[in-house]
Write a protein that holds these residues in place. Sequence first.
Motif, PDB file in Angstrom:
ATOM      1  N   LEU A   1       6.305   5.786 -12.345  1.00 56.41           N
ATOM      2  CA  LEU A   1       6.201   6.085 -10.840  1.00 56.41           C
ATOM      3  C   LEU A   1       7.039   6.951 -10.022  1.00 56.41           C
ATOM      4  O   LEU A   1       6.761   8.116  -9.540  1.00 56.41           O
ATOM      5  N   VAL A   2       8.450   6.835 -10.606  1.00 55.17           N
ATOM      6  CA  VAL A   2       9.427   7.699 -10.018  1.00 55.17           C
ATOM      7  C   VAL A   2       9.269   9.145 -10.549  1.00 55.17           C
ATOM      8  O   VAL A   2       9.372  10.006  -9.908  1.00 55.17           O
ATOM      9  N   LYS A   3       8.916   9.277 -11.995  1.00 52.22           N
ATOM     10  CA  LYS A   3       8.777  10.616 -12.575  1.00 52.22           C
ATOM     11  C   LYS A   3       7.763  11.373 -11.803  1.00 52.22           C
ATOM     12  O   LYS A   3       8.056  12.492 -11.736  1.00 52.22           O
TER      13      LYS A   3
ATOM     14  N   PRO B   1      14.902   3.996  -4.143  1.00 48.51           N
ATOM     15  CA  PRO B   1      15.816   2.823  -4.107  1.00 48.51           C
ATOM     16  C   PRO B   1      15.526   1.608  -4.756  1.00 48.51           C
ATOM     17  O   PRO B   1      16.083   0.642  -5.547  1.00 48.51           O
ATOM     18  N   LEU B   2      14.194   1.352  -5.115  1.00 45.71           N
ATOM     19  CA  LEU B   2      13.491   0.168  -5.898  1.00 45.71           C
ATOM     20  C   LEU B   2      14.008   0.559  -7.337  1.00 45.71           C
ATOM     21  O   LEU B   2      14.396  -0.371  -8.109  1.00 45.71           O
ATOM     22  N   TYR B   3      13.931   1.658  -7.842  1.00 42.91           N
ATOM     23  CA  TYR B   3      14.039   2.015  -9.184  1.00 42.91           C
ATOM     24  C   TYR B   3      15.618   1.912  -9.370  1.00 42.91           C
ATOM     25  O   TYR B   3      16.078   1.478 -10.554  1.00 42.91           O
ATOM     26  N   GLU B   4      16.258   2.296  -8.515  1.00 46.45           N
ATOM     27  CA  GLU B   4      17.980   1.970  -8.615  1.00 46.45           C
ATOM     28  C   GLU B   4      18.309   0.707  -8.957  1.00 46.45           C
ATOM     29  O   GLU B   4      19.338   0.358  -9.744  1.00 46.45           O
TER      30      GLU B   4
ATOM     31  N   VAL C   1       0.867  -1.216   0.027  1.00 49.53           N
ATOM     32  CA  VAL C   1      -0.030   0.197   0.172  1.00 49.53           C
ATOM     33  C   VAL C   1       0.880   1.259   0.098  1.00 49.53           C
ATOM     34  O   VAL C   1       1.990   1.202   0.658  1.00 49.53           O
ATOM     35  N   GLY C   2       0.574   2.058  -0.785  1.00 53.21           N
ATOM     36  CA  GLY C   2       1.593   3.520  -0.806  1.00 53.21           C
ATOM     37  C   GLY C   2       2.459   3.369  -1.724  1.00 53.21           C
ATOM     38  O   GLY C   2       3.314   4.426  -1.739  1.00 53.21           O
ATOM     39  N   ILE C   3       2.944   2.242  -2.297  1.00 48.10           N
ATOM     40  CA  ILE C   3       4.230   2.027  -3.167  1.00 48.10           C
ATOM     41  C   ILE C   3       4.417   3.254  -3.942  1.00 48.10           C
ATOM     42  O   ILE C   3       5.347   3.478  -4.091  1.00 48.10           O
ATOM     43  N   ALA C   4       3.331   3.435  -4.840  1.00 51.84           N
ATOM     44  CA  ALA C   4       3.478   4.515  -5.615  1.00 51.84           C
ATOM     45  C   ALA C   4       3.636   5.938  -5.276  1.00 51.84           C
ATOM     46  O   ALA C   4       3.909   6.932  -6.072  1.00 51.84           O
ATOM     47  N   GLU C   5       3.508   6.134  -4.075  1.00 54.76           N
ATOM     48  CA  GLU C   5       3.627   7.549  -3.631  1.00 54.76           C
ATOM     49  C   GLU C   5       4.707   7.888  -2.554  1.00 54.76           C
ATOM     50  O   GLU C   5       5.061   9.002  -2.259  1.00 54.76           O
ATOM     51  N   ARG C   6       5.489   6.709  -2.201  1.00 52.84           N
ATOM     52  CA  ARG C   6       6.599   6.884  -1.155  1.00 52.84           C
ATOM     53  C   ARG C   6       7.972   6.906  -1.780  1.00 52.84           C
ATOM     54  O   ARG C   6       8.610   5.917  -2.347  1.00 52.84           O
ATOM     55  N   ALA C   7       8.593   8.178  -1.716  1.00 56.19           N
ATOM     56  CA  ALA C   7       9.986   8.287  -2.588  1.00 56.19           C
ATOM     57  C   ALA C   7      10.980   7.162  -1.797  1.00 56.19           C
ATOM     58  O   ALA C   7      11.792   6.667  -2.494  1.00 56.19           O
ATOM     59  N   PHE C   8      10.695   7.084  -0.500  1.00 60.33           N
ATOM     60  CA  PHE C   8      11.789   6.237   0.220  1.00 60.33           C
ATOM     61  C   PHE C   8      11.796   4.834  -0.183  1.00 60.33           C
ATOM     62  O   PHE C   8      12.454   4.105   0.310  1.00 60.33           O
ATOM     63  N   VAL C   9      10.773   4.603  -0.897  1.00 63.10           N
ATOM     64  CA  VAL C   9      10.432   3.158  -1.514  1.00 63.10           C
ATOM     65  C   VAL C   9      10.939   3.250  -3.026  1.00 63.10           C
ATOM     66  O   VAL C   9      11.660   2.296  -3.552  1.00 63.10           O
TER      67      VAL C   9
ATOM     68  N   GLY D   1      -0.392  -3.663 -11.192  1.00 60.49           N
ATOM     69  CA  GLY D   1      -1.641  -2.965 -10.931  1.00 60.49           C
ATOM     70  C   GLY D   1      -1.253  -1.342 -10.866  1.00 60.49           C
ATOM     71  O   GLY D   1      -2.196  -0.468 -10.712  1.00 60.49           O
ATOM     72  N   LYS D   2      -0.135  -0.891 -10.741  1.00 63.06           N
ATOM     73  CA  LYS D   2       0.552   0.479 -10.448  1.00 63.06           C
ATOM     74  C   LYS D   2       1.128   1.080 -11.766  1.00 63.06           C
ATOM     75  O   LYS D   2       1.188   2.093 -11.928  1.00 63.06           O
ATOM     76  N   GLY D   3       1.876   0.134 -12.428  1.00 62.85           N
ATOM     77  CA  GLY D   3       2.583   0.753 -13.824  1.00 62.85           C
ATOM     78  C   GLY D   3       3.985   0.577 -13.756  1.00 62.85           C
ATOM     79  O   GLY D   3       4.551  -0.292 -12.815  1.00 62.85           O
ATOM     80  N   HIS D   4       4.818   1.108 -14.703  1.00 65.09           N
ATOM     81  CA  HIS D   4       6.183   0.943 -14.766  1.00 65.09           C
ATOM     82  C   HIS D   4       6.773   1.996 -13.809  1.00 65.09           C
ATOM     83  O   HIS D   4       6.551   3.004 -13.543  1.00 65.09           O
ATOM     84  N   ILE D   5       8.012   1.318 -12.959  1.00 65.25           N
ATOM     85  CA  ILE D   5       8.813   1.864 -11.904  1.00 65.25           C
ATOM     86  C   ILE D   5       9.188   3.354 -12.430  1.00 65.25           C
ATOM     87  O   ILE D   5       9.271   4.340 -11.731  1.00 65.25           O
ATOM     88  N   ALA D   6       9.612   3.575 -13.753  1.00 64.94           N
ATOM     89  CA  ALA D   6      10.129   4.824 -14.447  1.00 64.94           C
ATOM     90  C   ALA D   6       9.189   5.851 -14.141  1.00 64.94           C
ATOM     91  O   ALA D   6       9.351   6.991 -13.955  1.00 64.94           O
TER      92      ALA D   6
END
Length: 167
Positions: free
Chosen positions: A154-156, A135-138, A124-132, A147-152
């Motif tokens: 989401l980070v953008k 580092p996940l994108y890294e 829950v909240g993965i798409a809004e939390r910079a601290f997740v 269900g949320k989309g591509h990590i790139a």
Amino acid sequence: MKNSGKDQVIAYIGLGSNLENPAEQIQSAHAAIAGLAGVEELAFSSLYHSSPMGPQDQPDYVNAVMAITTVLSAMDLLRNLQRIEHEHGRVRKGERWGARTLDLDLLVYGQQQIDLPELTVPHVGIAERAFVLYPLYEIAKELLVPGKGHIAELVKNCPLNGLKRLA
């Protein structure tokens, strides 16, 4: 990890701590997760410094994300993560977003979407939390979060909110 005949799943785990030497707590938990039977480490992000969510009268956090491959079910993995939290002095008082020695979250488990009282994946909240997300994108620049989309993407769409990578 020896091929046990079970299907392996790639999973991502968020690690956070803001008590009792947070960077050491994260590194110790990293080793504990990597040492679990049925788990093999794929990648580990840099450590990040972030402000606390919720109550601001607590220390800042150190966060990281770990990628693993596992033959454990999502629930078995969750139980192992909770045991590691407990071994690191985590006390669950029912308080959301309070200070803690260690917080381990199962962020993504393959392409599964899980909605159980004790486990929601993606977290829950993965798409809004910079601290997740950062580092996940890294460590997983091509990840498609179920269900949320591509990590790139989401980070953008997620501001840093003071998040800093530690040297």
